[in-house]
Design a protein around this motif. Structure first.
Motif, PDB file in Angstrom:
ATOM      1  N   GLY A   1       0.856  -1.108   0.028  1.00 35.94           N
ATOM      2  CA  GLY A   1       0.008   0.116   0.088  1.00 35.94           C
ATOM      3  C   GLY A   1       0.877   1.532  -0.053  1.00 35.94           C
ATOM      4  N   GLY A   2       2.073   1.289  -0.560  1.00 32.78           N
ATOM      5  CA  GLY A   2       3.042   2.489  -0.862  1.00 32.78           C
ATOM      6  C   GLY A   2       3.641   2.596   0.345  1.00 32.78           C
ATOM      7  N   GLU A   3       3.653   1.594   1.466  1.00 38.14           N
ATOM      8  CA  GLU A   3       4.252   1.791   2.898  1.00 38.14           C
ATOM      9  C   GLU A   3       5.328   0.604   2.899  1.00 38.14           C
ATOM     10  OE1 GLU A   3       3.831   4.304   4.479  1.00 38.14           O
ATOM     11  OE2 GLU A   3       1.780   5.116   4.278  1.00 38.14           O
ATOM     12  N   SER A   4       6.666   1.234   3.183  1.00 36.37           N
ATOM     13  CA  SER A   4       7.712   0.169   3.492  1.00 36.37           C
ATOM     14  C   SER A   4       7.235  -0.730   4.809  1.00 36.37           C
ATOM     15  CB  SER A   4       8.746   1.094   3.593  1.00 36.37           C
ATOM     16  OG  SER A   4       9.235   1.657   2.583  1.00 36.37           O
ATOM     17  N   THR A   5       7.867  -1.761   4.998  1.00 40.00           N
ATOM     18  CA  THR A   5       7.656  -2.684   6.033  1.00 40.00           C
ATOM     19  C   THR A   5       9.012  -2.321   6.717  1.00 40.00           C
ATOM     20  OG1 THR A   5       6.181  -4.006   4.953  1.00 40.00           O
ATOM     21  CG2 THR A   5       7.297  -4.928   7.248  1.00 40.00           C
ATOM     22  N   TYR A   6       8.976  -2.514   8.033  1.00 41.85           N
ATOM     23  CA  TYR A   6      10.061  -2.353   9.169  1.00 41.85           C
ATOM     24  C   TYR A   6       9.805  -3.434  10.106  1.00 41.85           C
ATOM     25  CZ  TYR A   6      10.832   2.370   7.024  1.00 41.85           C
ATOM     26  OH  TYR A   6      10.873   3.195   6.125  1.00 41.85           O
ATOM     27  N   LEU A   7      10.942  -4.276  10.556  1.00 37.49           N
ATOM     28  CA  LEU A   7      10.667  -5.374  11.362  1.00 37.49           C
ATOM     29  C   LEU A   7      11.887  -5.097  12.417  1.00 37.49           C
ATOM     30  CD1 LEU A   7       9.904  -8.803   9.764  1.00 37.49           C
ATOM     31  CD2 LEU A   7       8.207  -7.320  11.215  1.00 37.49           C
ATOM     32  N   PHE A   8      11.294  -5.224  13.870  1.00 36.82           N
ATOM     33  CA  PHE A   8      12.339  -5.059  14.834  1.00 36.82           C
ATOM     34  C   PHE A   8      12.065  -6.355  15.639  1.00 36.82           C
ATOM     35  CE2 PHE A   8      11.177  -1.024  13.449  1.00 36.82           C
ATOM     36  CZ  PHE A   8      12.535  -0.496  12.858  1.00 36.82           C
ATOM     37  N   ASN A   9      13.322  -6.858  16.238  1.00 38.72           N
ATOM     38  CA  ASN A   9      13.067  -8.116  17.279  1.00 38.72           C
ATOM     39  C   ASN A   9      13.847  -7.834  18.404  1.00 38.72           C
ATOM     40  OD1 ASN A   9      14.601 -11.311  17.351  1.00 38.72           O
ATOM     41  ND2 ASN A   9      12.367 -10.870  18.180  1.00 38.72           N
TER      42      ASN A   9
END
Length: 442
Positions: free
Chosen positions: A379-387
């Motif tokens: 949807g035009g948004e980057s995905t950021y993942l943190f753990n």
């Protein structure tokens, strides 16, 4: 939903030690055969899922001529020959067609679902004449109004209403209605997935996320055959941490920071088992929507530039601008996780400083079972993942890409990428939970 199979009985097998002069009694003969049955059952229980192997079709028929007049109604089914294997590895063989009548009464109001199931029957538990040297392993067909248990195999289900019971052929076999035979939920015997993941959904079930999480669970077997996932809805009725029988809990950012639906103590006990808490925040909540758009434009432009000397300075300027955007995104992300710090510290996890590229390239979340160089843009948004150990934070629209979403017009490739990173999250949670349980003193 995963049908949880009973745990294997862990005890050594005993087999008959045969020597010359052994007096072979009926008891010893039975023990020798039981040994082979137990080995076969262990094999099926360990490596296979119960279900229908072949046949066992069901159709509506006219009442048999020999039945009494009071039973000549539109409640009769024919069960065709076939073979199934139950959860204990016992074969169920139906050698010839059978007739079966639905006996349930229609509900006084609303609807009920009637299940027609088949069970294995051990001949040892039947009263058999002693002069019979051969006995036939048989079965029992039952009708019930609660869901089949682990020892039963569903043949069909029928939706009944207060209007009465009169079975009719379905106009669309893939969309059966009231009084139609529904064969869509039959389980078929197959190799058992080695990774059975239970996903707990904690939050408002009215929002779209619950459908998205369910869509991910449904997509798992087709994309990664070693895994099967099921969804469990949770609410404030949870009284005991043992009810949190899942590998991962999904919760939105807003529900987490308010944490109304579960106590911190229960959640802490849950995380101590090695399970994972997955928190999802939107780009809007992080206030990085515009920044993400600028970042994508810069990355696309830089990627499209050639390495000719006349564009080196332009590339350098764009890279400097990209670094500045990344720094601003990092600052916004730090503000987002700030309200989480107090809660996570009570749960036993300290949220270290982050940046927008915090998930390293060799992290399990990015490597297994699917490899990711860049996380998907949805949807035009980057995905950021943190753990942070047992806590995963996703920022963006990741869950919106797990199913068909009318809000976004997503390509097949985007949906597949979102589902694959979702499976990586499920695998990470399952793996962490398993490793922790193996090292536990319990």
């Amino acid at each position: 939903m995963i049908m949880q199979t009973p745990s294997l009985t862990i005890k050594p097998l005993e087999r008959l030690q045969v020597n010359d002069g052994l007096l072979l009694t009926a008891k010893l003969w039975k023990q020798a055969h039981d040994y082979h049955r137990q080995r076969q059952n262990i094999y099926y229980q360990s490596l296979h899922q119960p279900g229908i192997i072949s046949g066992l079709g069901i159709c509506i028929i006219e009442p048999p001529e020999e039945v009494a007049a009071e039973y000549k109604d539109r409640r009769w089914l024919k069960i065709k020959p076939g073979v199934a294997i139950d959860v204990n590895g016992n074969p169920i063989v139906v050698p010839r067609s059978l007739t079966f009548r639905i006996a349930s009464d229609s509900p006084k109001s609303g609807y009920i679902v009637v299940y027609v199931v088949i069970n294995y029957v051990d001949p040892d538990k039947l009263q058999i004449e002693n002069n019979n040297q051969l006995v036939t392993e048989t079965f029992r067909i039952d009708e019930k109004t609660n869901q089949p248990d682990s020892t039963e195999i569903e043949l069909c289900r029928i939706l009944l209403s207060a209007q009465g019971v009169e079975l009719t052929e379905s106009g669309d076999i893939l969309s059966p209605q009231v009084n139609n035979v529904d064969l869509r939920f039959r389980k078929h015997g197959q190799f058992k997935p080695s990774e059975e993941v239970i996903v707990g959904y904690l939050g408002n079930i009215e929002v779209n996320q619950v459908d998205n999480v369910f869509a991910l669970c449904k997509a798992v077997p087709g994309l990664y055959h070693k895994m099967e996932a099921s969804l469990v809805l949770m609410d404030d009725s949870i009284k005991d941490v043992n009810e949190l029988c899942c590998d991962i809990i999904y919760i939105t950012y807003q529900d987490f920071i308010s944490l109304r639906l579960i106590s911190l103590e229960k959640l802490q006990q849950f995380l101590k088992t090695g399970a994972v808490l997955f928190i999802e925040a939107s780009a809007r909540e992080a206030d990085i929507t515009d920044l993400s758009s600028v970042k994508q434009q810069l990355q696309t432009t830089i990627h499209g530039l050639s390495h000719q000397p006349d564009v080196v300075q332009v590339r350098q300027e764009l890279e400097v601008e990209l670094d500045a955007v990344n720094l601003k995104i990092t600052e916004q992300l730090e503000e987002l996780i700030s309200p989480m710090n107090n809660l996570t510290s009570q749960l036993g996890f300290e949220l270290s400083s982050i940046n927008c590229n915090d998930l390293s390239s060799d992290h399990l979340l990015r490597n297994h079972p699917f490899l990711f160089s860049q996380l998907p843009v949805i949807g035009g948004e980057s995905t950021y993942l943190f753990n942070w150990g047992g806590i995963i934070l996703s920022i963006g629209n990741l869950s919106s890409g797990w199913g068909i979403n009318n809000k976004y017009s997503l390509s097949r490739e985007t949906i597949r990428s979102a589902q694959e990173i979702g499976i990586n999250i499920l695998y990470f949670s399952w793996y962490r939970h398993q490793i922790k349980s193996l090292s536990s003193q319990v």
